[in-house]
Design a protein around this motif. Sequence first.
Motif, PDB file in Angstrom:
ATOM      1  N   ALA A   1     129.306  77.034  14.747  1.00  0.00           N
ATOM      2  CA  ALA A   1     128.754  77.143  13.392  1.00  0.00           C
ATOM      3  C   ALA A   1     127.631  78.173  13.335  1.00  0.00           C
ATOM      4  O   ALA A   1     126.774  78.228  14.221  1.00  0.00           O
ATOM      5  N   HIS A   2     127.606  78.955  12.280  1.00  0.00           N
ATOM      6  CA  HIS A   2     126.565  79.982  12.122  1.00  0.00           C
ATOM      7  C   HIS A   2     125.192  79.377  11.870  1.00  0.00           C
ATOM      8  O   HIS A   2     124.174  80.010  12.127  1.00  0.00           O
ATOM      9  N   PHE A   3     125.157  78.143  11.387  1.00  0.00           N
ATOM     10  CA  PHE A   3     123.885  77.502  11.048  1.00  0.00           C
ATOM     11  C   PHE A   3     123.365  76.605  12.175  1.00  0.00           C
ATOM     12  O   PHE A   3     122.396  75.883  11.990  1.00  0.00           O
ATOM     13  N   TYR A   4     124.021  76.654  13.345  1.00  0.00           N
ATOM     14  CA  TYR A   4     123.559  75.850  14.487  1.00  0.00           C
ATOM     15  C   TYR A   4     123.769  76.682  15.756  1.00  0.00           C
ATOM     16  O   TYR A   4     124.765  76.529  16.466  1.00  0.00           O
TER      17      TYR A   4
ATOM     18  N   GLU B   1     122.165  70.008   7.454  1.00  0.00           N
ATOM     19  CA  GLU B   1     122.217  69.329   6.154  1.00  0.00           C
ATOM     20  C   GLU B   1     122.097  70.351   5.012  1.00  0.00           C
ATOM     21  O   GLU B   1     121.446  71.391   5.154  1.00  0.00           O
ATOM     22  N   PRO B   2     122.726  70.054   3.853  1.00  0.00           N
ATOM     23  CA  PRO B   2     122.740  71.030   2.760  1.00  0.00           C
ATOM     24  C   PRO B   2     121.358  71.509   2.335  1.00  0.00           C
ATOM     25  O   PRO B   2     121.165  72.697   2.044  1.00  0.00           O
ATOM     26  N   GLN B   3     120.385  70.590   2.279  1.00  0.00           N
ATOM     27  CA  GLN B   3     119.051  71.004   1.832  1.00  0.00           C
ATOM     28  C   GLN B   3     118.377  71.929   2.848  1.00  0.00           C
ATOM     29  O   GLN B   3     117.607  72.832   2.473  1.00  0.00           O
TER      30      GLN B   3
ATOM     31  N   ASP C   1     120.322  83.405  -0.449  1.00  0.00           N
ATOM     32  CA  ASP C   1     120.720  82.464  -1.498  1.00  0.00           C
ATOM     33  C   ASP C   1     121.552  83.156  -2.571  1.00  0.00           C
ATOM     34  O   ASP C   1     122.295  82.501  -3.311  1.00  0.00           O
ATOM     35  N   ALA C   2     121.446  84.473  -2.638  1.00  0.00           N
ATOM     36  CA  ALA C   2     122.236  85.215  -3.623  1.00  0.00           C
ATOM     37  C   ALA C   2     123.529  85.766  -3.033  1.00  0.00           C
ATOM     38  O   ALA C   2     124.266  86.478  -3.730  1.00  0.00           O
ATOM     39  N   ALA C   3     123.795  85.471  -1.761  1.00  0.00           N
ATOM     40  CA  ALA C   3     125.013  85.965  -1.109  1.00  0.00           C
ATOM     41  C   ALA C   3     126.092  84.897  -1.229  1.00  0.00           C
ATOM     42  O   ALA C   3     126.042  83.880  -0.524  1.00  0.00           O
ATOM     43  N   PRO C   4     127.085  85.088  -2.098  1.00  0.00           N
ATOM     44  CA  PRO C   4     128.057  84.012  -2.376  1.00  0.00           C
ATOM     45  C   PRO C   4     128.878  83.597  -1.166  1.00  0.00           C
ATOM     46  O   PRO C   4     129.320  82.451  -1.086  1.00  0.00           O
ATOM     47  N   GLU C   5     129.077  84.507  -0.186  1.00  0.00           N
ATOM     48  CA  GLU C   5     129.883  84.129   0.977  1.00  0.00           C
ATOM     49  C   GLU C   5     129.246  83.000   1.779  1.00  0.00           C
ATOM     50  O   GLU C   5     129.928  82.233   2.468  1.00  0.00           O
ATOM     51  N   PHE C   6     127.919  82.866   1.667  1.00  0.00           N
ATOM     52  CA  PHE C   6     127.237  81.801   2.400  1.00  0.00           C
ATOM     53  C   PHE C   6     127.366  80.443   1.720  1.00  0.00           C
ATOM     54  O   PHE C   6     126.905  79.431   2.249  1.00  0.00           O
TER      55      PHE C   6
ATOM     56  N   ALA D   1     130.056  78.968   1.578  1.00  0.00           N
ATOM     57  CA  ALA D   1     131.115  78.297   2.340  1.00  0.00           C
ATOM     58  C   ALA D   1     130.580  77.768   3.666  1.00  0.00           C
ATOM     59  O   ALA D   1     131.118  78.056   4.738  1.00  0.00           O
ATOM     60  N   GLN D   2     129.541  76.963   3.582  1.00  0.00           N
ATOM     61  CA  GLN D   2     128.879  76.497   4.811  1.00  0.00           C
ATOM     62  C   GLN D   2     129.824  75.773   5.741  1.00  0.00           C
ATOM     63  O   GLN D   2     129.825  76.014   6.953  1.00  0.00           O
ATOM     64  N   MET D   3     130.630  74.867   5.237  1.00  0.00           N
ATOM     65  CA  MET D   3     131.458  74.018   6.087  1.00  0.00           C
ATOM     66  C   MET D   3     132.910  74.480   6.168  1.00  0.00           C
ATOM     67  O   MET D   3     133.769  73.736   6.632  1.00  0.00           O
ATOM     68  N   VAL D   4     133.183  75.692   5.738  1.00  0.00           N
ATOM     69  CA  VAL D   4     134.519  76.263   5.871  1.00  0.00           C
ATOM     70  C   VAL D   4     134.587  76.947   7.238  1.00  0.00           C
ATOM     71  O   VAL D   4     134.017  78.019   7.435  1.00  0.00           O
ATOM     72  N   ARG D   5     135.268  76.323   8.175  1.00  0.00           N
ATOM     73  CA  ARG D   5     135.241  76.807   9.559  1.00  0.00           C
ATOM     74  C   ARG D   5     135.739  78.240   9.693  1.00  0.00           C
ATOM     75  O   ARG D   5     135.267  78.982  10.548  1.00  0.00           O
ATOM     76  N   ALA D   6     136.677  78.625   8.859  1.00  0.00           N
ATOM     77  CA  ALA D   6     137.196  79.992   8.941  1.00  0.00           C
ATOM     78  C   ALA D   6     136.116  81.026   8.611  1.00  0.00           C
ATOM     79  O   ALA D   6     136.242  82.203   8.988  1.00  0.00           O
ATOM     80  N   SER D   7     135.050  80.582   7.933  1.00  0.00           N
ATOM     81  CA  SER D   7     133.975  81.506   7.558  1.00  0.00           C
ATOM     82  C   SER D   7     132.875  81.584   8.615  1.00  0.00           C
ATOM     83  O   SER D   7     132.011  82.473   8.534  1.00  0.00           O
TER      84      SER D   7
END
Length: 374
Positions: A220-223, A240-242, A254-259, A261-267
């Motif tokens: 995951a990009h966030f971990y 966590e989302p917050q 926060d303005a980048a729409p591709e982000f 898709a936090q939990m979309v593994r393909a992303s």
Amino acid sequence: MAGPLAGLRIIELAGIGPGPFAGMMLADHGAEVIRVDRPGARIDSRDPLLRSRTLIGVDLKSPEGIAVVRDLVRTADGLIEGFRPGVTERLGLGPDVLLADNPKLVYGRMTGWGQTGPYAAAAGHDINYIALAGALHAFGRAGEKPTPPINMVGDFGGGGMMLAFGMVSALLHAAKTGAGQVIDAAMTDGAAVLMSMIWGFRANGMWSDDRGTNLLDTAAHFYDSYETADGKWIAIGSIEPQFYAELRRLTGLDAAPEFDAQMVRASWGPLKDKLTALFLTRTRDDWCEMMEMTDVCFAPVLSMAEAPAHPHNVARATFVEAGGVVQPAPAPRYSISTTAAPAMTTVFSGGDVLAGLGYDAARIAALTAAGTVR
């Protein structure tokens, strides 16, 4: 106040790694731990694992030395040994003998494979134990080989800490019932227990055996950890989302729409590439100034040289210096009881220990002259 284990006496038959770690934990929390080593042993006074002990050298190959240890154990609440299965029995210090001498004794046995099973008599090290436990397979990045997390999982988490917990549990039982018992602490078993949450994830379809493809194993990009402009590193854990939203806000994503898709593994892969490039644009200190003590779930990746000086660790006295050695302070902390101030073990105190058993000066002198004790 004294430590919560004050008043307990533990005999530690000298070993390396997880056994001494268990002895250190018990001593840190107030137990009197007497370490029985070879008469000619050299003690590394820089080793935190040996701190806060009383040392006595005893020749375990002599009948007189065995008699000394049995006398010691008669006065003790517990014993720790880390030999291969059957060794203490051959020495005459097995659990049947010592529990007959002292029925309340808690006899802690630390091995890699356990006292039973096909591997029980085989040699091994941490890397082998965590491999058989199903833990090592999970450590590493996608497409790369399993990477041992030094020797923390088998030797210390699954070994020494599990033995210390077992000792305290059995000591409580002995205090209530008067019955001692034997603890079979195997690093393989302990490493398996440490993976309990991951086994739960696997049962729920949330964990794959494909290394480096899961939420907590760097997929995951966030971990993950990220390099910064000065060649240092930071750690991000915005699960966590917050917390993820705070990461995006502070990084301007926060303005980048591709982000979204936090939990979309393909992303995860493409988003990680973008975070990798972003974090390389500033130094670690820059990112600390922006993100420390926020809800991003952020920390700088500190070296062992750096960690003791970090303000949070300084404020909590997470590290202390004893005998000229910087080392972790005893943990956890208590609201009433206190932990022992680490004292580096350097001096053999065999005479004092034997005098405490009622040995007279002539007997102590004879044992010392014969090389039976130090």
